[in-house]
Design a protein around this motif. Structure first.
Motif, PDB file in Angstrom:
ATOM      1  N   UNK A  44      50.752  29.994 -51.387  1.00  0.00           N
ATOM      2  CA  UNK A  44      51.460  28.599 -50.760  1.00  0.00           C
ATOM      3  C   UNK A  44      52.539  27.489 -51.861  1.00  0.00           C
ATOM      4  N   UNK A  45      53.037  26.903 -51.373  1.00  0.00           N
ATOM      5  CA  UNK A  45      54.430  26.524 -52.528  1.00  0.00           C
ATOM      6  C   UNK A  45      53.415  24.756 -52.769  1.00  0.00           C
ATOM      7  N   UNK A  46      52.485  24.621 -52.406  1.00  0.00           N
ATOM      8  CA  UNK A  46      51.952  22.771 -53.153  1.00  0.00           C
ATOM      9  C   UNK A  46      50.453  23.417 -52.489  1.00  0.00           C
ATOM     10  N   UNK A  47      49.235  22.267 -53.176  1.00  0.00           N
ATOM     11  CA  UNK A  47      47.708  22.245 -52.834  1.00  0.00           C
ATOM     12  C   UNK A  47      47.549  20.798 -52.686  1.00  0.00           C
ATOM     13  N   UNK A  48      46.701  20.770 -51.609  1.00  0.00           N
ATOM     14  CA  UNK A  48      46.091  18.668 -51.531  1.00  0.00           C
ATOM     15  C   UNK A  48      44.429  19.753 -51.811  1.00  0.00           C
ATOM     16  N   UNK A  49      44.505  18.477 -52.926  1.00  0.00           N
ATOM     17  CA  UNK A  49      43.223  18.080 -53.362  1.00  0.00           C
ATOM     18  C   UNK A  49      42.314  17.902 -53.003  1.00  0.00           C
ATOM     19  N   UNK A  50      41.049  18.202 -52.545  1.00  0.00           N
ATOM     20  CA  UNK A  50      39.902  17.842 -50.963  1.00  0.00           C
ATOM     21  C   UNK A  50      38.947  17.821 -51.930  1.00  0.00           C
ATOM     22  N   UNK A  51      38.076  16.977 -51.230  1.00  0.00           N
ATOM     23  CA  UNK A  51      36.592  16.984 -51.867  1.00  0.00           C
ATOM     24  C   UNK A  51      35.687  16.445 -52.804  1.00  0.00           C
ATOM     25  N   UNK A  52      36.541  15.694 -53.556  1.00  0.00           N
ATOM     26  CA  UNK A  52      36.191  14.934 -55.089  1.00  0.00           C
ATOM     27  C   UNK A  52      35.260  13.693 -54.364  1.00  0.00           C
ATOM     28  N   UNK A  53      35.523  12.956 -53.321  1.00  0.00           N
ATOM     29  CA  UNK A  53      34.766  12.104 -53.073  1.00  0.00           C
ATOM     30  C   UNK A  53      33.276  12.786 -52.399  1.00  0.00           C
ATOM     31  N   UNK A  54      33.098  13.807 -51.793  1.00  0.00           N
ATOM     32  CA  UNK A  54      31.993  15.242 -51.453  1.00  0.00           C
ATOM     33  C   UNK A  54      31.261  14.612 -53.058  1.00  0.00           C
ATOM     34  N   UNK A  55      31.900  15.418 -54.269  1.00  0.00           N
ATOM     35  CA  UNK A  55      31.103  15.634 -54.826  1.00  0.00           C
ATOM     36  C   UNK A  55      31.195  15.148 -56.032  1.00  0.00           C
ATOM     37  N   UNK A  56      31.680  14.025 -56.101  1.00  0.00           N
ATOM     38  CA  UNK A  56      30.608  12.634 -56.661  1.00  0.00           C
ATOM     39  C   UNK A  56      29.413  11.899 -56.044  1.00  0.00           C
ATOM     40  N   UNK A  57      29.220  11.853 -54.794  1.00  0.00           N
ATOM     41  CA  UNK A  57      28.189  11.928 -53.996  1.00  0.00           C
ATOM     42  C   UNK A  57      27.305  13.037 -54.688  1.00  0.00           C
ATOM     43  N   UNK A  58      27.010  14.170 -54.315  1.00  0.00           N
ATOM     44  CA  UNK A  58      26.205  15.186 -55.342  1.00  0.00           C
ATOM     45  C   UNK A  58      25.785  15.171 -56.681  1.00  0.00           C
ATOM     46  N   UNK A  59      27.196  14.970 -57.421  1.00  0.00           N
ATOM     47  CA  UNK A  59      26.865  14.527 -58.447  1.00  0.00           C
ATOM     48  C   UNK A  59      25.803  13.694 -58.923  1.00  0.00           C
ATOM     49  N   UNK A  60      25.910  12.642 -57.503  1.00  0.00           N
ATOM     50  CA  UNK A  60      24.621  11.745 -57.897  1.00  0.00           C
ATOM     51  C   UNK A  60      23.282  12.094 -58.062  1.00  0.00           C
ATOM     52  N   UNK A  61      23.175  13.145 -56.634  1.00  0.00           N
ATOM     53  CA  UNK A  61      21.682  14.127 -56.679  1.00  0.00           C
ATOM     54  C   UNK A  61      21.556  15.075 -57.045  1.00  0.00           C
ATOM     55  N   UNK A  62      22.187  15.122 -58.548  1.00  0.00           N
ATOM     56  CA  UNK A  62      21.989  16.310 -59.134  1.00  0.00           C
ATOM     57  C   UNK A  62      21.328  15.821 -60.638  1.00  0.00           C
ATOM     58  N   UNK A  63      20.177  16.227 -59.803  1.00  0.00           N
ATOM     59  CA  UNK A  63      18.214  16.199 -60.370  1.00  0.00           C
ATOM     60  C   UNK A  63      17.724  16.549 -60.483  1.00  0.00           C
ATOM     61  N   UNK A  64      17.077  17.671 -61.004  1.00  0.00           N
ATOM     62  CA  UNK A  64      16.140  18.632 -61.309  1.00  0.00           C
ATOM     63  C   UNK A  64      14.366  17.722 -61.062  1.00  0.00           C
ATOM     64  N   UNK A  65      14.276  17.703 -59.221  1.00  0.00           N
ATOM     65  CA  UNK A  65      12.661  17.578 -59.264  1.00  0.00           C
ATOM     66  C   UNK A  65      11.806  18.263 -59.512  1.00  0.00           C
ATOM     67  N   UNK A  66      11.157  18.256 -59.164  1.00  0.00           N
ATOM     68  CA  UNK A  66       9.501  18.888 -59.688  1.00  0.00           C
ATOM     69  C   UNK A  66       9.213  19.928 -58.787  1.00  0.00           C
ATOM     70  N   UNK A  67      10.067  20.173 -57.207  1.00  0.00           N
ATOM     71  CA  UNK A  67      10.255  21.618 -56.823  1.00  0.00           C
ATOM     72  C   UNK A  67      11.377  22.327 -57.556  1.00  0.00           C
ATOM     73  N   UNK A  68      12.773  21.604 -58.047  1.00  0.00           N
ATOM     74  CA  UNK A  68      13.521  22.202 -58.421  1.00  0.00           C
ATOM     75  C   UNK A  68      12.389  23.517 -60.118  1.00  0.00           C
ATOM     76  N   UNK A  69      12.092  22.201 -60.825  1.00  0.00           N
ATOM     77  CA  UNK A  69      11.561  22.737 -61.791  1.00  0.00           C
ATOM     78  C   UNK A  69      10.371  24.093 -62.016  1.00  0.00           C
ATOM     79  N   UNK A  70       9.738  23.552 -60.703  1.00  0.00           N
ATOM     80  CA  UNK A  70       8.665  24.478 -60.038  1.00  0.00           C
ATOM     81  C   UNK A  70       9.459  26.139 -59.933  1.00  0.00           C
ATOM     82  N   UNK A  71      10.485  25.663 -59.436  1.00  0.00           N
ATOM     83  CA  UNK A  71      11.222  27.329 -59.329  1.00  0.00           C
ATOM     84  C   UNK A  71      11.285  27.615 -60.345  1.00  0.00           C
TER      85      UNK A  71
END
Length: 442
Positions: A44-71
């Motif tokens: 490709x001759x150029x690229x387009x940045x996409x996903x940033x807003x989705x990543x920021x939302x997912x970062x807000x939920x990047x927490x290890x809760x009881x279920x994740x820690x149990x696993x």
């Protein structure tokens, strides 16, 4: 299983590295990670940045809760000390990067993640999975948008990818120039206009094609678009105009030699007096097929499989690398991988795009050996600074998230695409449209 946490959307080795770093005391070292592409995938001759807003939302939920820690405990992924650390995990660092919708080139520091090793290393997989997928789709969508010119494009590839990827793809395509999507969840979640009328199954349901057309018009009005190629296309067009009248909104063609068929349908519609009826074409389109239809009497396009799979390039090929860290004495050092074919450029970076009369000429990247970045926009008056703060002290900037973030990214992409030199608009494989130039900061 947690319904909200995104913490396990990661690879096991992120956490095993964390465990080892906690054991040897390096986990608290301040680090700078960078997300970038060594090259542009697919020629490709150029690229387009996409996903940033989705990543920021997912970062807000990047927490290890009881279920994740149990696993983690039950599967013996990491030791008890690491589990205790993860109980309180919160990313508290800073992320700067290119705006969503921005163009990028080889070496562009699309994201710069600053924090302790412990809090930054575990974000590698989720950052790459989001940015690689969405940027690949957005890049393909931009190429299709360029090929389409002023003709509208609709994304309709939900049935050709995973359910979550379908929504992400619709979002990325809209940012990069598509006008609508068939996916209702993408419309609900991201404010993208939705479209859709009927498939071949609806025609086949009825005893005759005419019955199907009459039913659709009764439900949706004469401005609907009728699918005319379930049987004989010429007969389908005649039936459509007979049923709907010359005010029929549109017809859709989903098969055949599209340039020839579109010309024949246009001539037939005009002969029948339906001069305002528009023609939409679908059927396995990609940017090359769209380009071949430039001279055909087509009014809009619907694109599915090719779009949601990146038109043959399903990943942007980005990587997430440590580029600077604190040494044991507290000083900062630039670090980089140097193995054959996978060489990285160490050091913290500031990125600018030089312009000549509004046209991009190079990607200028100032590299600092240490941590402090001394380059400022004032030092590059002929260039546009490319990085903004996306996360400050662990808090994502809400302006880049949600429906408003998508709308802003779409506007930004349309503006910066105007900066591309003419050679960037060609569809053939080639070198990047502008070179990436590294300079020492200072």
């Amino acid at each position: 299983m947690s319904t909200r946490s995104t913490a396990l959307f990661t690879d096991r080795y992120e956490l095993t590295m964390l465990e080892a770093a906690l054991r040897d005391g390096t986990a608290t070292r301040r680090c700078v990670f960078e997300l970038f592409g060594r090259r542009l995938s697919g020629g490709r001759r150029f690229g387009v940045v996409a996903g940033t807003g989705r990543l920021l939302h997912l970062l807000r939920e990047f927490r290890f809760g009881d279920d994740e820690l149990r696993h983690l405990r039950d599967d013996r992924v990491v030791d008890a000390t690491t589990v205790r650390f993860l109980e309180d995990y919160r990313f508290g660092g800073t992320i700067t990067g290119y705006r969503e919708g921005e163009l990028y080139f080889p070496g562009s520091p699309i994201l710069t993640v600053e924090g302790s090793f412990a809090e930054a290393v575990v974000l590698e997989t989720i950052a790459l999975s989001v940015m690689n997928h969405d940027s690949a789709v957005a890049t393909a969508a931009a190429r299709m948008s360029i090929a389409a010119g002023d003709r509208p494009l609709a994304e309709m590839g939900s049935r050709r990818t995973g359910e979550h990827a379908a929504v992400a793809a619709a979002r990325a395509a809209y940012i990069a120039g598509f006008d609508a999507t068939s996916n209702l969840e993408a419309g609900r979640a991201w404010g993208i206009p939705t479209m859709g009328t009927a498939a071949h199954a609806f025609t086949l349901l009825h005893d005759t094609e005419e019955d199907a057309f009459r039913s659709q018009i009764a439900a949706l009005g004469t401005q609907t678009t009728l699918l005319v190629d379930t049987y004989d296309i010429r007969e389908g067009v005649a039936t459509a105009v007979r049923v709907a009248g010359t005010d029929l909104g549109g017809v859709r063609i989903d098969s055949g030699d599209l340039p020839i068929v579109a010309a024949e349908v246009r001539a037939q519609l005009d002969e029948l007096g339906a001069t305002g009826t528009k023609i939409t074409v679908t059927s396995d389109l990609d940017e090359y097929a769209i380009a071949t239809l430039a001279a055909a009497p087509v009014d809009s396009y619907g694109v599915g499989t090719s779009l949601v799979t990146g038109s043959g390039t399903p990943t942007a090929g980005m990587v997430y690398k440590l580029v600077a860290r604190q040494a044991a004495d507290g000083s900062w050092v630039a670090v980089a991988k140097t193995s054959t074919d996978k060489v990285s450029k160490g050091g913290r970076k500031a990125a600018f795009r030089t312009l000549d009369a509004g046209t991009a000429t190079q990607e200028l990247i100032a590299v600092s050996d240490g941590f402090e970045q001394v380059e400022t926009p004032a030092q590059h008056p002929d260039a546009r600074p490319l990085q903004v703060t996306l996360v400050h002290d662990g808090e994502p900037d809400a302006a880049f998230e949600g429906v408003a973030g998508v709308a802003a990214a779409r506007v930004h992409h349309a503006r910066v695409r105007e900066e591309l030199p003419v050679r960037a608009l060609a569809l053939s494989r080639a070198d990047p449209a502008i070179p990436t130039v590294y300079v020492d900061a200072g």
